[in-house]
Motif scaffolding. Structure first.
Motif, PDB file in Angstrom:
ATOM      1  N   ARG A 109      24.673  -0.590  51.143  1.00 25.23           N
ATOM      2  CA  ARG A 109      23.456  -0.558  51.959  1.00 25.23           C
ATOM      3  C   ARG A 109      22.689  -1.870  51.828  1.00 25.23           C
ATOM      4  O   ARG A 109      22.775  -2.550  50.804  1.00 25.23           O
ATOM      5  CB  ARG A 109      22.524   0.573  51.481  1.00 25.23           C
ATOM      6  CG  ARG A 109      23.165   1.941  51.464  1.00 25.23           C
ATOM      7  CD  ARG A 109      22.137   3.007  51.112  1.00 25.23           C
ATOM      8  NE  ARG A 109      21.474   2.749  49.835  1.00 25.23           N
ATOM      9  CZ  ARG A 109      20.390   3.390  49.406  1.00 25.23           C
ATOM     10  NH1 ARG A 109      19.838   4.345  50.162  1.00 25.23           N
ATOM     11  NH2 ARG A 109      19.844   3.103  48.238  1.00 25.23           N
ATOM     12  N   CYS A 110      21.903  -2.172  52.838  1.00 21.03           N
ATOM     13  CA  CYS A 110      21.042  -3.350  52.733  1.00 21.03           C
ATOM     14  C   CYS A 110      19.631  -2.999  53.202  1.00 21.03           C
ATOM     15  O   CYS A 110      19.414  -2.004  53.905  1.00 21.03           O
ATOM     16  CB  CYS A 110      21.599  -4.514  53.549  1.00 21.03           C
ATOM     17  SG  CYS A 110      21.414  -4.308  55.317  1.00 21.03           S
ATOM     18  N   LEU A 111      18.690  -3.829  52.782  1.00 24.79           N
ATOM     19  CA  LEU A 111      17.273  -3.568  53.034  1.00 24.79           C
ATOM     20  C   LEU A 111      16.784  -4.393  54.225  1.00 24.79           C
ATOM     21  O   LEU A 111      16.807  -5.621  54.185  1.00 24.79           O
ATOM     22  CB  LEU A 111      16.466  -3.955  51.787  1.00 24.79           C
ATOM     23  CG  LEU A 111      14.955  -3.727  51.827  1.00 24.79           C
ATOM     24  CD1 LEU A 111      14.640  -2.230  51.822  1.00 24.79           C
ATOM     25  CD2 LEU A 111      14.289  -4.405  50.624  1.00 24.79           C
ATOM     26  N   LEU A 112      16.336  -3.703  55.257  1.00 25.94           N
ATOM     27  CA  LEU A 112      15.755  -4.382  56.416  1.00 25.94           C
ATOM     28  C   LEU A 112      14.311  -3.935  56.587  1.00 25.94           C
ATOM     29  O   LEU A 112      13.962  -2.790  56.271  1.00 25.94           O
ATOM     30  CB  LEU A 112      16.546  -4.058  57.687  1.00 25.94           C
ATOM     31  CG  LEU A 112      18.011  -4.499  57.724  1.00 25.94           C
ATOM     32  CD1 LEU A 112      18.693  -3.998  59.004  1.00 25.94           C
ATOM     33  CD2 LEU A 112      18.126  -6.019  57.628  1.00 25.94           C
ATOM     34  N   GLY A 113      13.495  -4.831  57.091  1.00 24.43           N
ATOM     35  CA  GLY A 113      12.073  -4.515  57.261  1.00 24.43           C
ATOM     36  C   GLY A 113      11.603  -4.778  58.675  1.00 24.43           C
ATOM     37  O   GLY A 113      12.243  -5.494  59.443  1.00 24.43           O
ATOM     38  N   ARG A 114      10.466  -4.184  58.977  1.00 23.57           N
ATOM     39  CA  ARG A 114       9.863  -4.379  60.295  1.00 23.57           C
ATOM     40  C   ARG A 114       8.455  -4.905  60.105  1.00 23.57           C
ATOM     41  O   ARG A 114       7.612  -4.260  59.488  1.00 23.57           O
ATOM     42  CB  ARG A 114       9.830  -3.046  61.047  1.00 23.57           C
ATOM     43  CG  ARG A 114       9.539  -3.190  62.542  1.00 23.57           C
ATOM     44  CD  ARG A 114       9.748  -1.888  63.283  1.00 23.57           C
ATOM     45  NE  ARG A 114       8.634  -0.974  63.052  1.00 23.57           N
ATOM     46  CZ  ARG A 114       7.407  -1.167  63.531  1.00 23.57           C
ATOM     47  NH1 ARG A 114       7.131  -2.225  64.272  1.00 23.57           N
ATOM     48  NH2 ARG A 114       6.442  -0.306  63.263  1.00 23.57           N
TER      49      ARG A 114
ATOM     50  N   ILE B 215      17.860   1.011  67.172  1.00 26.15           N
ATOM     51  CA  ILE B 215      17.379  -0.065  66.295  1.00 26.15           C
ATOM     52  C   ILE B 215      18.012  -1.392  66.736  1.00 26.15           C
ATOM     53  O   ILE B 215      19.203  -1.465  66.995  1.00 26.15           O
ATOM     54  CB  ILE B 215      17.760   0.207  64.817  1.00 26.15           C
ATOM     55  CG1 ILE B 215      17.300   1.584  64.363  1.00 26.15           C
ATOM     56  CG2 ILE B 215      17.260  -0.918  63.906  1.00 26.15           C
ATOM     57  CD1 ILE B 215      15.898   1.697  63.915  1.00 26.15           C
ATOM     58  N   THR B 216      17.176  -2.434  66.806  1.00 30.14           N
ATOM     59  CA  THR B 216      17.661  -3.762  67.194  1.00 30.14           C
ATOM     60  C   THR B 216      17.380  -4.764  66.076  1.00 30.14           C
ATOM     61  O   THR B 216      16.729  -4.425  65.076  1.00 30.14           O
ATOM     62  CB  THR B 216      16.959  -4.258  68.482  1.00 30.14           C
ATOM     63  OG1 THR B 216      15.550  -4.339  68.215  1.00 30.14           O
ATOM     64  CG2 THR B 216      17.208  -3.307  69.646  1.00 30.14           C
TER      65      THR B 216
ATOM     66  N   ARG C 179      13.591  -0.063  55.298  1.00 27.09           N
ATOM     67  CA  ARG C 179      14.544   1.015  55.041  1.00 27.09           C
ATOM     68  C   ARG C 179      15.873   0.438  54.585  1.00 27.09           C
ATOM     69  O   ARG C 179      16.213  -0.696  54.882  1.00 27.09           O
ATOM     70  CB  ARG C 179      14.849   1.815  56.325  1.00 27.09           C
ATOM     71  CG  ARG C 179      13.679   2.413  57.013  1.00 27.09           C
ATOM     72  CD  ARG C 179      14.177   3.233  58.220  1.00 27.09           C
ATOM     73  NE  ARG C 179      13.140   3.334  59.226  1.00 27.09           N
ATOM     74  CZ  ARG C 179      13.347   3.638  60.507  1.00 27.09           C
ATOM     75  NH1 ARG C 179      14.585   3.880  60.935  1.00 27.09           N
ATOM     76  NH2 ARG C 179      12.347   3.698  61.353  1.00 27.09           N
ATOM     77  N   TRP C 180      16.667   1.293  53.912  1.00 30.46           N
ATOM     78  CA  TRP C 180      18.041   0.945  53.580  1.00 30.46           C
ATOM     79  C   TRP C 180      18.938   1.346  54.749  1.00 30.46           C
ATOM     80  O   TRP C 180      18.837   2.471  55.250  1.00 30.46           O
ATOM     81  CB  TRP C 180      18.489   1.678  52.318  1.00 30.46           C
ATOM     82  CG  TRP C 180      17.747   1.216  51.093  1.00 30.46           C
ATOM     83  CD1 TRP C 180      16.703   1.846  50.486  1.00 30.46           C
ATOM     84  CD2 TRP C 180      18.006   0.035  50.342  1.00 30.46           C
ATOM     85  NE1 TRP C 180      16.283   1.118  49.390  1.00 30.46           N
ATOM     86  CE2 TRP C 180      17.071   0.000  49.281  1.00 30.46           C
ATOM     87  CE3 TRP C 180      18.934  -1.005  50.449  1.00 30.46           C
ATOM     88  CZ2 TRP C 180      17.039  -1.025  48.344  1.00 30.46           C
ATOM     89  CZ3 TRP C 180      18.905  -2.027  49.510  1.00 30.46           C
ATOM     90  CH2 TRP C 180      17.963  -2.032  48.470  1.00 30.46           C
ATOM     91  N   PHE C 181      19.795   0.434  55.166  1.00 31.39           N
ATOM     92  CA  PHE C 181      20.747   0.706  56.243  1.00 31.39           C
ATOM     93  C   PHE C 181      22.167   0.517  55.698  1.00 31.39           C
ATOM     94  O   PHE C 181      22.428  -0.451  54.973  1.00 31.39           O
ATOM     95  CB  PHE C 181      20.540  -0.270  57.407  1.00 31.39           C
ATOM     96  CG  PHE C 181      19.270  -0.048  58.182  1.00 31.39           C
ATOM     97  CD1 PHE C 181      19.262   0.746  59.323  1.00 31.39           C
ATOM     98  CD2 PHE C 181      18.072  -0.633  57.768  1.00 31.39           C
ATOM     99  CE1 PHE C 181      18.087   0.949  60.042  1.00 31.39           C
ATOM    100  CE2 PHE C 181      16.894  -0.438  58.477  1.00 31.39           C
ATOM    101  CZ  PHE C 181      16.892   0.363  59.617  1.00 31.39           C
ATOM    102  N   THR C 182      23.072   1.411  56.061  1.00 36.65           N
ATOM    103  CA  THR C 182      24.469   1.248  55.618  1.00 36.65           C
ATOM    104  C   THR C 182      25.139   0.132  56.411  1.00 36.65           C
ATOM    105  O   THR C 182      24.662  -0.288  57.461  1.00 36.65           O
ATOM    106  CB  THR C 182      25.292   2.538  55.841  1.00 36.65           C
ATOM    107  OG1 THR C 182      25.394   2.756  57.252  1.00 36.65           O
ATOM    108  CG2 THR C 182      24.641   3.739  55.178  1.00 36.65           C
TER     109      THR C 182
END
Lengths: 316, 316
Positions: free
Chosen positions: B191-196, B293-294, B274-277
């Motif tokens: 998983r990796c961490l992406l933010g908005r 999600i983009t 959030r964590w995204f796979t």
């Protein structure tokens, strides 16, 4: 060979200013009253800079970089204070004392003023403390050169506990500069390119280096600098490691590069440049070169780039 | 996977502003009369910026970034000119036209004003030309904010063919800023961490990022930013690639990092994280995520870091 790693590779045991220092606790910088409240704490400590020079004390006969804050604030006029972060629960500040205090501080038997370079070369403190002193030095050197707004010319005032300056006249915010510098070794098979700047001692050679410009990648900056200073063309470029460098506020970006031409044409930034074999570089690093050629100390990234080359890392 | 290479890895076919642009010919900048002499050459060309926006022309129905210099200098008041370099033998300048010309330029049927971001996203020009336009934009944005001396408040004047400003009052020299920004993906296994960011569209997520501070290595800046913005701890950090980013004048330093904790605690710089796979990231990159999600476009390094992760590069 691990070329880059947060935990530092075996090439970089003594690279100064690179250890993680204090927990910076940036979220506290803009909280109203933080600076005042944290400075009033009895466990607060201060790193002191005066006229670009760290001001050290003694405890039990040992040199000490962190002063009791009450003692520190009594040593002279404070030009600038910055909240550097937390050491566990303990707040640590940087204090910039007015240059006019310099002579009095030097005369005090309770204090010792040692320039930043000597502190790093001699490893007088743990790596994280050396980094904290360097951060304070870089920050105050930026403050000293940014008392006025570059946008409108009005005086600026420090804010965010010492991490920015604001202009009340035009509302501009100014943040500390961190200037990226490409520093690199062009490699031609078993040889590498070292240069001697006019300011160097007559026997000292080092990696070439130069400030990065807007619009450049690391590789482009490396290629431009080597071409400009020595007339040598470069193909592939490989990033090795980086080093904060508080002279006055740079970020060194260390690279190895594959030379695609070998004729050296000097510009006036270099007094000399030559190709050295891997064996010669080993001798230089060991202080055993037959012609007495020397290089920067282990605390500098130039030494580590040369060491990587000596250990077999190539430019391609 | 080659993580860094002057020739660009397969992850970075469209990374904007990263192609080597013009031969900058820095040795000509300080030669007396250079600017005047080169601008008088009939083959000289100019990239035009007005109010932070590139001003384009047409030739045979195609958009054109390089104007004949005679035509360019007649379009409005020139606030600043900079010698960008040589395209073969041909000198190329940047011209910064007064913002007051903006409306008239927009109204001209012979010209088209397109913002820098759209030019890069749409790939309207070859990568080297996009880089040259970006360099001009970054340089002029720096000039615009540095008309006064930060050291003494007096007006500054441009020098070195547009590559520095000098203060006659205190003799300070000021060079263009290039602000390093750490941009990174924390990775926890698959998983990796992406933010908005609050300014993003509601469905867009990206890598976290933040300006580097004095005294920080890439790894330290990565660790601090991820901790501050999302409360996640990070161990090893791995450098992936860099990108000049002319908004206004940054140098993006792209990294992957090994997360050592997973609980997310947001600060106010992020609206969400959030964590995204890995599978989800592949769907996001392909524009096929079930929740819509983009992510940033291929021209941005955030996209390339996400792509590296999707292709199996890890944080450790």
């Amino acid at each position: 060979v691990t070329l880059f790693d947060g935990a530092r590779s075996s090439h970089t045991p003594e690279l100064a200013f690179s250890a993680a220092g204090l927990h910076r606790a940036g979220e506290l910088r803009d909280r109203a009253g933080t600076q005042k409240e944290l400075m009033a704490r009895p466990d607060a400590r201060a790193i002191i800079i005066c006229a670009d020079t760290p001001v050290l004390g003694f405890a039990n006969g040992e040199l000490l970089a962190h002063h009791d804050i009450d003692l520190a604030t009594g040593l002279g006029d404070i030009v600038e204070a910055a909240f550097l972060g937390l050491d566990g629960e303990r707040p640590v500040f940087g204090l910039h004392l007015a240059p006019s205090s310099h002579e009095a501080l030097k005369a005090s038997s309770a204090l010792k003023l040692i320039d930043m370079r000597s502190i790093a070369i001699q490893g007088l403190f743990t790596p994280d403390t050396v980094n904290d002193i360097g951060t304070a030095k870089a920050l105050f050197s930026w403050h000293a050169r940014h008392r006025f707004c570059s946008n409108c010319g009005a005086p600026t005032t420090p804010a965010s506990a010492g991490w920015k300056r604001v202009c009340e006249a035009c509302s501009s915010e100014h943040f500390p500069r961190t200037d990226p510098v490409a520093i690199m070794l062009a490699v031609d098979g078993d040889r590498c390119l070292l240069g001697r700047a006019p300011r160097f001692p007559a026997t000292m050679f080092s990696c070439l280096a130069g400030f990065m410009e807007p619009g450049e990648t690391f590789a482009d900056a490396v290629r431009r600098e080597i071409k400009e200073e020595a007339g040598v063309d470069v193909g592939r470029v490989r990033f090795l490691d980086c080093q904060p460098w508080p002279f006055p506020s740079s970020l060194m970006i260390g690279c190895l590069a594959e030379a695609t031409s070998t004729t050296i044409t000097l510009d006036d930034e270099l007094a000399d440049a030559r190709w050295f074999t891997r064996d010669e570089v080993r001798l230089i690093l060991a202080g055993q070169h037959p012609d007495g050629i020397t290089c920067p100390p282990r605390m500098a990234i130039a030494n580590h780039i040369m060491r990587a080359f000596a250990e077999g890392v190539s430019g391609s």
